[in-house]
Design an enzyme around this catalytic site. Structure first.
Site: not given
Ligand code: BGP
Length: 473
Positions: A165, A368
């Site tokens: 990201e 993801e």
């Molecule tokens: C993405 C990241 C992850 C994870 C996910 C969920 O942007 O790559 O590392 O954090 O989001 O987000 P959050 O943990 O804020 O719920």
């Protein structure tokens, strides 16, 4: 388009699940690991920090056994740069190499394909002290790190992801904790950093192809299609603006080796254009990814910008505000939201898959996708996370439709394999198929407990996606 018959998921589809080092491993200062920017960032009050996280560092064998029982074909994890190079560059930390060797060997012995993210938000603090990504020397440090990873693990790791990201780091660094909130107008600096990261990525992709001809490497941005709020042409323009700034800037560069024209004109307009040194554009044009990995949680809706609004971020990496004269974020009346206010849009997932494939014609993998929720541990170690099953099944249904549309999708690796600490909302915002028994500040016994979604996903994998809506145990 409605299809009379759906194409099945490919025979060798990579059914996966994902984690990242700082959110999952713990052992933040053990066995020679150096501090990263995440370790040094100020942490939101009332939420767990990353010092112990899910304690995976000490429990990786048990965790891999559970992932094998889940039936995973692939596991996406990140390597902590500071375990390999505690000071960002210089001496390699043997213990760090040893840990990932053990983890990779354990995965392979269980028939699980490792998919490695090289850098997931956790830049070595020693590099940050020298200017971080603003300093061109960080490009060399990344290339050195990449070379070490390829030579130490490249005999077993076939799939490499460069930077997790990168677009979120640039647009929402303050939510992640990587952009200093005290800097007044960080955008000019961030687009310079972006340029350096793009160079680092291009060099790493090229090096990977030279050192490991059989390996595959690609970028891993967060891509969400941006809708216009209405068919009003000004709203459509705003959506084009944000699609270019948020999505295509990153993928156009990774794939075509050039700056997206709308994103570039935005940077010109705002005074954010990076300084480009002689030879940079050749480096960028000379690298080619083998696939595109991307993360997707929700779509985005925008309208024409009507008010003076300079902020891009709310402190949550998935909630968009807007920018004066460019776009204005708004909610989408057709979508529901999660407990944490993130819109849920499975059809938007199909749209995003189609859009990326149409633009770049490269194989895609989702690295993801998932639902953060407050899970409840019930008597007898039961977690009835039907809401998560519903979210994932609906998104997988759209994957199958996208495959039927002609999209070349070779894997799906949702977030997260096992519960871990959210980027800024603590451990109780859970995503995993496996529960980790701890609270924000009480570590309890950290034991692993299979959720209802574990049995559901196990069956999905066993049937190669033929039974997405079958309820499990
Ligand atoms: C993405 C990241 C992850 C994870 C996910 C969920 O942007 O790559 O590392 O954090 O989001 O987000 P959050 O943990 O804020 O719920």
């Amino acid at each position: 388009m409605n299809h009379k018959t759906l194409k099945p998921f490919p025979k060798d589809f990579l059914w996966g699940a994902s984690t990242s080092a700082y959110q999952f491993e713990g052992a933040w200062n053990e066995d020679g690991k150096g501090p990263s920017v995440i370790d040094k960032a100020s942490h939101p009050e009332g939420t767990a920090d990353f010092k112990v996280a899910s304690d995976h560092y000490h429990r990786y064998k048990e965790d891999v056994a559970l992932l094998a029982e889940l039936g995973l074909k692939a596991y996406r994890f990140s390597i902590a740069w500071t375990r390999i190079y505690p000071n960002g560059t210089g001496e390699v930390n043997k213990k760090g190499i040893e840990f990932y060797n053990h983890l990779i060997n354990e995965l392979i012995s269980h028939g699980i394909e490792p998919i490695v993210t090289m850098y997931h938000f956790d830049l070595p603090y020693a590099l940050e002290e020298k200017g971080g990504w603003s300093n061109r020397e960080t490009i060399d440090a990344f290339v050195l790190y990449a070379k070490t990873l390829f030579s130490e693990f490249g005999d077993r790791v076939k799939y490499w992801l460069t930077i997790n990201e990168q677009n979120t780091l640039i647009l929402h660094g303050s939510a992640i904790g990587t952009t200093d909130p005290n800097i007044q107008n960080p955008r000019k600096m961030l687009y310079q950093q972006n340029h350096h990261m793009l160079l680092a990525q291009a060099k790493a992709m090229k090096l990977c192809h030279e050192m490991l001809p059989n390996a595959k490497i690609g970028p891993a941005p967060n891509i969400s299609y941006v809708y216009p709020a209405t068919p009003k042409p000004e709203d459509v323009l705003a959506a084009q603006n944000f699609n270019s700034i948020r999505n295509w800037l990153y993928l156009d560069m990774a794939v075509f080796g050039r700056y997206n024209s709308v994103a570039w004109s935005y940077m010109e307009e705002k005074g954010y254009t990076p300084h480009i040194e002689e030879g940079d554009m050749d480096i960028l044009a000379g690298a080619n990814p083998d696939f595109i990995a991307f993360n997707y949680y929700n779509s985005i809706t925008v309208k024409a910008s009507e008010q003076e609004e300079e902020a891009h971020s709310t402190g949550d990496q998935h909630i968009v505000i807007g920018e004066s004269g460019v776009f204005q974020g708004c909610s989408n009346q057709y979508l529901t939201t999660t407990e944490f206010g993130w819109e849920v849009d499975p059809v938007g997932f199909r749209i995003t898959l189609r859009e990326i494939y149409d633009r770049y014609h490269l194989p895609l993998i989702v690295t993801e996708n998932g639902l953060g929720a407050y899970d409840k541990l019930e008597d007898g170690d039961v977690i009835n996370d039907d809401y998560r099953i519903d979210y994932l099944a609906k998104h997988l249904e759209q994957c199958q439709l996208a495959i039927t549309d002609g999209v070349e999708l070779f894997g799906y690796s949702p977030w997260s394999a096992i519960d871990l600490v959210s980027t800024h909302q603590g451990i109780n915002k859970r995503y995993g198929f496996i529960y980790v028994n701890r609270d924000e500040f009480d570590l309890k016994d950290l034991r692993r407990i299979k959720k209802k979604s574990f049995y559901w996903y196990q069956n999905v994998i066993k049937t190669n996606g033929a039974q997405l809506f079958q309820t499990a145990k």
